[in-house]
Design a protein around this motif. Sequence first.
Motif, PDB file in Angstrom:
ATOM      1  N   GLY A 139       0.815  -1.206   0.000  1.00 39.01           N
ATOM      2  CA  GLY A 139       0.000   0.000   0.000  1.00 39.01           C
ATOM      3  C   GLY A 139       0.842   1.247   0.000  1.00 39.01           C
ATOM      4  N   ALA A 140       0.480   2.201  -0.843  1.00 38.35           N
ATOM      5  CA  ALA A 140       1.073   3.537  -0.845  1.00 38.35           C
ATOM      6  C   ALA A 140      -0.063   4.512  -0.570  1.00 38.35           C
ATOM      7  N   GLY A 141       0.028   5.231   0.532  1.00 37.04           N
ATOM      8  CA  GLY A 141      -1.049   6.134   0.922  1.00 37.04           C
ATOM      9  C   GLY A 141      -2.177   5.432   1.652  1.00 37.04           C
ATOM     10  N   THR A 142      -1.995   4.160   1.979  1.00 40.52           N
ATOM     11  CA  THR A 142      -3.008   3.402   2.708  1.00 40.52           C
ATOM     12  C   THR A 142      -2.338   2.367   3.597  1.00 40.52           C
ATOM     13  N   SER A 143      -2.934   2.106   4.733  1.00 39.71           N
ATOM     14  CA  SER A 143      -2.429   1.044   5.606  1.00 39.71           C
ATOM     15  C   SER A 143      -3.248  -0.230   5.434  1.00 39.71           C
ATOM     16  N   SER A 144      -4.249  -0.189   4.539  1.00 42.96           N
ATOM     17  CA  SER A 144      -5.099  -1.355   4.277  1.00 42.96           C
ATOM     18  C   SER A 144      -5.195  -1.613   2.777  1.00 42.96           C
ATOM     19  N   PRO A 145      -4.100  -2.024   2.131  1.00 44.07           N
ATOM     20  CA  PRO A 145      -4.157  -2.257   0.684  1.00 44.07           C
ATOM     21  C   PRO A 145      -5.129  -3.377   0.339  1.00 44.07           C
ATOM     22  N   TYR A 146      -5.943  -3.163  -0.695  1.00 45.14           N
ATOM     23  CA  TYR A 146      -6.960  -4.138  -1.099  1.00 45.14           C
ATOM     24  C   TYR A 146      -6.572  -4.903  -2.354  1.00 45.14           C
ATOM     25  N   ALA A 147      -5.405  -4.632  -2.906  1.00 43.62           N
ATOM     26  CA  ALA A 147      -4.923  -5.323  -4.107  1.00 43.62           C
ATOM     27  C   ALA A 147      -3.422  -5.552  -3.948  1.00 43.62           C
ATOM     28  N   LEU A 148      -2.825  -6.259  -4.901  1.00 47.10           N
ATOM     29  CA  LEU A 148      -1.380  -6.479  -4.818  1.00 47.10           C
ATOM     30  C   LEU A 148      -0.631  -5.164  -4.680  1.00 47.10           C
ATOM     31  N   LEU A 149      -1.086  -4.134  -5.414  1.00 44.07           N
ATOM     32  CA  LEU A 149      -0.525  -2.795  -5.279  1.00 44.07           C
ATOM     33  C   LEU A 149      -1.685  -1.819  -5.202  1.00 44.07           C
ATOM     34  N   SER A 150      -1.867  -1.199  -4.050  1.00 48.36           N
ATOM     35  CA  SER A 150      -2.925  -0.214  -3.842  1.00 48.36           C
ATOM     36  C   SER A 150      -2.284   1.149  -3.649  1.00 48.36           C
ATOM     37  N   VAL A 151      -2.650   2.096  -4.505  1.00 48.00           N
ATOM     38  CA  VAL A 151      -2.152   3.458  -4.412  1.00 48.00           C
ATOM     39  C   VAL A 151      -3.359   4.348  -4.185  1.00 48.00           C
ATOM     40  N   GLU A 152      -3.363   5.075  -3.084  1.00 53.90           N
ATOM     41  CA  GLU A 152      -4.509   5.915  -2.740  1.00 53.90           C
ATOM     42  C   GLU A 152      -4.035   7.309  -2.359  1.00 53.90           C
ATOM     43  N   ALA A 153      -4.875   8.296  -2.639  1.00 55.85           N
ATOM     44  CA  ALA A 153      -4.602   9.678  -2.256  1.00 55.85           C
ATOM     45  C   ALA A 153      -5.918  10.321  -1.858  1.00 55.85           C
ATOM     46  N   ASN A 154      -5.845  11.376  -1.105  1.00 62.62           N
ATOM     47  CA  ASN A 154      -7.064  12.040  -0.659  1.00 62.62           C
ATOM     48  C   ASN A 154      -7.400  13.266  -1.503  1.00 62.62           C
ATOM     49  N   THR A 155      -6.867  13.344  -2.709  1.00 69.20           N
ATOM     50  CA  THR A 155      -7.147  14.460  -3.595  1.00 69.20           C
ATOM     51  C   THR A 155      -7.182  13.976  -5.032  1.00 69.20           C
ATOM     52  N   THR A 156      -7.985  14.617  -5.874  1.00 69.86           N
ATOM     53  CA  THR A 156      -8.053  14.236  -7.286  1.00 69.86           C
ATOM     54  C   THR A 156      -6.953  14.905  -8.101  1.00 69.86           C
ATOM     55  N   ALA A 157      -6.207  15.830  -7.515  1.00 69.02           N
ATOM     56  CA  ALA A 157      -5.158  16.523  -8.261  1.00 69.02           C
ATOM     57  C   ALA A 157      -3.836  15.751  -8.282  1.00 69.02           C
ATOM     58  N   THR A 158      -3.737  14.701  -7.509  1.00 71.24           N
ATOM     59  CA  THR A 158      -2.495  13.959  -7.358  1.00 71.24           C
ATOM     60  C   THR A 158      -2.307  12.941  -8.473  1.00 71.24           C
ATOM     61  N   ASP A 159      -1.057  12.777  -8.918  1.00 67.12           N
ATOM     62  CA  ASP A 159      -0.725  11.661  -9.788  1.00 67.12           C
ATOM     63  C   ASP A 159      -0.636  10.435  -8.898  1.00 67.12           C
ATOM     64  N   LEU A 160      -1.543   9.466  -9.081  1.00 63.54           N
ATOM     65  CA  LEU A 160      -1.514   8.262  -8.258  1.00 63.54           C
ATOM     66  C   LEU A 160      -0.404   7.316  -8.690  1.00 63.54           C
ATOM     67  N   PHE A 161      -0.152   7.268 -10.004  1.00 63.29           N
ATOM     68  CA  PHE A 161       0.808   6.301 -10.530  1.00 63.29           C
ATOM     69  C   PHE A 161       1.420   6.893 -11.787  1.00 63.29           C
ATOM     70  N   ALA A 162       2.710   6.753 -11.940  1.00 62.20           N
ATOM     71  CA  ALA A 162       3.381   7.264 -13.130  1.00 62.20           C
ATOM     72  C   ALA A 162       4.527   6.339 -13.514  1.00 62.20           C
ATOM     73  N   VAL A 163       4.749   6.199 -14.815  1.00 61.34           N
ATOM     74  CA  VAL A 163       5.851   5.409 -15.349  1.00 61.34           C
ATOM     75  C   VAL A 163       6.636   6.315 -16.286  1.00 61.34           C
ATOM     76  N   GLY A 164       7.955   6.348 -16.128  1.00 65.17           N
ATOM     77  CA  GLY A 164       8.774   7.192 -16.988  1.00 65.17           C
ATOM     78  C   GLY A 164      10.193   6.681 -17.077  1.00 65.17           C
ATOM     79  N   ASP A 165      10.998   7.390 -17.850  1.00 63.64           N
ATOM     80  CA  ASP A 165      12.412   7.056 -17.975  1.00 63.64           C
ATOM     81  C   ASP A 165      13.158   7.522 -16.726  1.00 63.64           C
TER      82      ASP A 165
END
Length: 135
Positions: free
Chosen positions: A35-61
Amino acid sequence: MLSFDSTNSRVGFGTTSPSAAFSVAGTSYFNGNIGAGTSSPYALLSVEANTTATDLFAVGDQGTSSPLFVIKGSGNVGIGTTSPAALFSVAGAGYFTGELGVGAADPTFVTIGAATGLEVQQSGAAGIAVDSGGS
């Protein structure tokens, strides 16, 4: 190897100089959900934020600050853009090996494909059609 940097409040695994609060150098194995942003991940990788303006997940060079793929807190997904304007936004050209459906999961309303050309349907009948020969 486990190291502590008490001056900067950092812990490192596999490194003697951790660069962040928690640094791991080398291959890692996790048995369970992460879990990132959560202490109770519900999937293999759970990314949570408390705002819609946040990039939850990004892939780059590595070493660049421009992601190639981003999922925003709003749920919008961007490929080639960091500001997806809709649920799915692509900046640049695309390539599909199969048909592309617009308006339904099964490509029945708007179909673009090598075999079909371009066809716009309404109630199952072609309203506008251009076949692969251009007719």
